[in-house]
Design a protein around this motif. Structure first.
Motif, PDB file in Angstrom:
ATOM      1  N   THR A  30       0.813  -1.218   0.000  1.00  0.00           N
ATOM      2  CA  THR A  30       0.000   0.000   0.000  1.00  0.00           C
ATOM      3  C   THR A  30       0.847   1.268   0.000  1.00  0.00           C
ATOM      4  O   THR A  30       0.300   2.369  -0.026  1.00  0.00           O
ATOM      5  CB  THR A  30      -0.928   0.020   1.229  1.00  0.00           C
ATOM      6  N   ASP A  31       2.175   1.113   0.028  1.00  0.00           N
ATOM      7  CA  ASP A  31       3.046   2.284  -0.045  1.00  0.00           C
ATOM      8  C   ASP A  31       2.938   2.904  -1.438  1.00  0.00           C
ATOM      9  O   ASP A  31       2.789   2.204  -2.445  1.00  0.00           O
ATOM     10  CB  ASP A  31       4.503   1.904   0.226  1.00  0.00           C
ATOM     11  N   LEU A  32       3.059   4.222  -1.493  1.00  0.00           N
ATOM     12  CA  LEU A  32       2.905   4.918  -2.762  1.00  0.00           C
ATOM     13  C   LEU A  32       3.923   4.456  -3.796  1.00  0.00           C
ATOM     14  O   LEU A  32       3.595   4.309  -4.982  1.00  0.00           O
ATOM     15  CB  LEU A  32       3.014   6.430  -2.539  1.00  0.00           C
ATOM     16  N   SER A  33       5.152   4.217  -3.372  1.00  0.00           N
ATOM     17  CA  SER A  33       6.180   3.787  -4.333  1.00  0.00           C
ATOM     18  C   SER A  33       5.813   2.458  -4.980  1.00  0.00           C
ATOM     19  O   SER A  33       6.033   2.254  -6.179  1.00  0.00           O
ATOM     20  CB  SER A  33       7.548   3.691  -3.654  1.00  0.00           C
ATOM     21  N   GLU A  34       5.233   1.542  -4.197  1.00  0.00           N
ATOM     22  CA  GLU A  34       4.824   0.242  -4.735  1.00  0.00           C
ATOM     23  C   GLU A  34       3.606   0.378  -5.631  1.00  0.00           C
ATOM     24  O   GLU A  34       3.499  -0.277  -6.668  1.00  0.00           O
ATOM     25  CB  GLU A  34       4.545  -0.734  -3.589  1.00  0.00           C
ATOM     26  N   LEU A  35       2.663   1.229  -5.227  1.00  0.00           N
ATOM     27  CA  LEU A  35       1.475   1.450  -6.040  1.00  0.00           C
ATOM     28  C   LEU A  35       1.855   2.044  -7.391  1.00  0.00           C
ATOM     29  O   LEU A  35       1.305   1.674  -8.436  1.00  0.00           O
ATOM     30  CB  LEU A  35       0.505   2.377  -5.302  1.00  0.00           C
ATOM     31  N   LEU A  36       2.814   2.972  -7.384  1.00  0.00           N
ATOM     32  CA  LEU A  36       3.277   3.568  -8.636  1.00  0.00           C
ATOM     33  C   LEU A  36       4.019   2.542  -9.496  1.00  0.00           C
ATOM     34  O   LEU A  36       3.829   2.484 -10.715  1.00  0.00           O
ATOM     35  CB  LEU A  36       4.187   4.761  -8.343  1.00  0.00           C
ATOM     36  N   LYS A  37       4.839   1.732  -8.852  1.00  0.00           N
ATOM     37  CA  LYS A  37       5.594   0.717  -9.582  1.00  0.00           C
ATOM     38  C   LYS A  37       4.650  -0.257 -10.288  1.00  0.00           C
ATOM     39  O   LYS A  37       4.806  -0.535 -11.481  1.00  0.00           O
ATOM     40  CB  LYS A  37       6.499  -0.037  -8.611  1.00  0.00           C
ATOM     41  N   GLU A  38       3.670  -0.748  -9.556  1.00  0.00           N
ATOM     42  CA  GLU A  38       2.738  -1.716 -10.128  1.00  0.00           C
ATOM     43  C   GLU A  38       1.752  -1.053 -11.081  1.00  0.00           C
ATOM     44  O   GLU A  38       1.398  -1.611 -12.111  1.00  0.00           O
ATOM     45  CB  GLU A  38       1.985  -2.450  -9.000  1.00  0.00           C
ATOM     46  N   GLY A  39       1.313   0.145 -10.699  1.00  0.00           N
ATOM     47  CA  GLY A  39       0.256   0.801 -11.452  1.00  0.00           C
ATOM     48  C   GLY A  39       0.705   1.424 -12.765  1.00  0.00           C
ATOM     49  O   GLY A  39      -0.146   1.807 -13.579  1.00  0.00           O
ATOM     50  N   THR A  40       2.023   1.545 -12.979  1.00  0.00           N
ATOM     51  CA  THR A  40       2.514   2.144 -14.234  1.00  0.00           C
ATOM     52  C   THR A  40       3.263   1.138 -15.112  1.00  0.00           C
ATOM     53  O   THR A  40       3.883   1.539 -16.099  1.00  0.00           O
ATOM     54  CB  THR A  40       3.443   3.342 -13.936  1.00  0.00           C
ATOM     55  N   LYS A  41       3.199  -0.134 -14.760  1.00  0.00           N
ATOM     56  CA  LYS A  41       3.936  -1.141 -15.544  1.00  0.00           C
ATOM     57  C   LYS A  41       3.533  -1.129 -17.015  1.00  0.00           C
ATOM     58  O   LYS A  41       4.378  -1.171 -17.911  1.00  0.00           O
ATOM     59  CB  LYS A  41       3.700  -2.538 -14.957  1.00  0.00           C
ATOM     60  N   GLU A  42       2.243  -1.071 -17.266  1.00  0.00           N
ATOM     61  CA  GLU A  42       1.776  -1.089 -18.645  1.00  0.00           C
ATOM     62  C   GLU A  42       2.251   0.158 -19.394  1.00  0.00           C
ATOM     63  O   GLU A  42       2.662   0.078 -20.559  1.00  0.00           O
ATOM     64  CB  GLU A  42       0.252  -1.169 -18.689  1.00  0.00           C
ATOM     65  N   SER A  43       2.214   1.296 -18.714  1.00  0.00           N
ATOM     66  CA  SER A  43       2.696   2.526 -19.348  1.00  0.00           C
ATOM     67  C   SER A  43       4.182   2.444 -19.643  1.00  0.00           C
ATOM     68  O   SER A  43       4.656   2.923 -20.679  1.00  0.00           O
ATOM     69  CB  SER A  43       2.405   3.731 -18.441  1.00  0.00           C
ATOM     70  N   HIS A  44       4.947   1.825 -18.718  1.00  0.00           N
ATOM     71  CA  HIS A  44       6.373   1.615 -18.965  1.00  0.00           C
ATOM     72  C   HIS A  44       6.584   0.829 -20.263  1.00  0.00           C
ATOM     73  O   HIS A  44       7.395   1.193 -21.120  1.00  0.00           O
ATOM     74  CB  HIS A  44       6.994   0.813 -17.818  1.00  0.00           C
TER      75      HIS A  44
END
Length: 312
Positions: A30-44
């Protein structure tokens, strides 16, 4: 110019657009860094497969296009850092305010001065795709400052990661000085250890007092930031296709074989002297010979194989 995010140095091309180098056992899902990592994989994944990024990573970047990419970065970071300065005391962003370590405006000004000269400000303009990105950054900074986290994360973490690979590619492909003129954007003199700084930055993000809904909005905004970047990449790619091929430094001055041969620089230099004719026409004549064509094809095949090995 992309601000590519990579894994460890030496990673393959497909890994260049990823931020995280190591797993951190101290983070929560639930940490923001993890949410960003997982949540932007497709965009990456989508960003790393844009034609502009793929060509850049392979060293296929024209000088004029690199200059235009630097212009786009200048307008983007000017907007971002203006809004970061505006919100430097706002608790939703203040912990991520690192002007000495991260800000890129001065570095980009040096690069633009190198490419365009002292009057560079009069020679550049903001492109349509970049302007849309800039407008969004200003909107966020003035109306939704908590979302600035997404834009800062998307840009700066990439600059400290894969951006360092792009620096080397550009320096080699464009034959830029070893003293790093033209690529100051990628030089972080006040960050002694990029990996440690990125860990600090992620820890600061995770310590922000944000509710679940705000974190989700930040992830959504990060994906929006990636889309803006991809639109800029696509715009640059279209411009690049319309640019003429550039002559290699140190070669003979030749023309393209069209128009009046007397306008060929080589021809002008040879008037009134004995010796060979225009190199373009001489080369064109040789290229029509079957044996020469066979040899050239073999050379191209060998070069392609060597390049493929080098990129692995």
């Amino acid at each position: 110019m992309p601000s590519a995010m990579e894994g460890p140095e030496g990673a393959e091309e497909g890994d260049v657009l990823h931020y995280e180098e190591t797993e951190d056992n101290n983070v929560s899902p639930t940490d923001l860094s993890e949410l960003l990592k997982e949540g932007t994989k497709e965009s990456h994944d989508r960003a790393e497969n844009t034609q502009f990024v793929k060509d850049f990573l392979k060293g296929r970047i024209k000088r004029e296009l690199f200059k235009l990419a630097t212009v786009a970065l200048h307008f983007t970071y000017s907007a971002l850092e203006e809004e970061m300065d505006r919100n430097k005391d706002n608790p939703v962003f203040a912990p991520l305010y690192f002007p000495v370590e991260l800000h890129r405006r001065e570095a980009l000004a040096k690069d633009l001065k190198y490419f365009y000269g002292e009057d560079w400000k009069e020679k550049i303009q903001c492109s349509e795709a970049t302007q849309q990105y800039v407008d969004r950054i200003h909107h966020v900074g003035q109306h939704e400052p908590e979302l600035l986290v997404a834009h800062a994360y998307t840009r700066y973490m990439g600059d400290l990661s894969g951006g360092q690979v792009l620096k080397k590619v550009a320096q080699r492909a464009l034959k830029l000085p070893s003293t790093e003129e033209g690529i100051q954007f990628y030089v972080f003199d006040n960050v002694s250890n990029a990996q440690q700084f990125k860990q600090l930055y992620r820890a600061r993000m995770n310590a922000l007092d944000l509710d679940k809904n705000t974190k989700e909005r930040i992830v959504e905004e990060a994906n929006r930031a990636f889309r803006f970047n991809m639109q800029v990449f696509d715009e640059l790619d279209k411009i690049g296709r319309s640019l003429p091929e550039e002559a290699q430094d140190g070669g003979f001055p030749v023309h393209d074989g069209k128009g009046d041969i007397r306008k060929c620089p080589y021809y002008a230099n040879r008037v009134g002297t004995a010796g060979p004719g225009c190199p373009f026409h001489a080369a064109l004549g040789l290229a029509r010979q079957p044996l020469v064509q066979l040899v050239l094809a073999a050379c191209v095949a060998v070069a392609a194989g060597a390049a493929a090995w080098y990129m692995l």
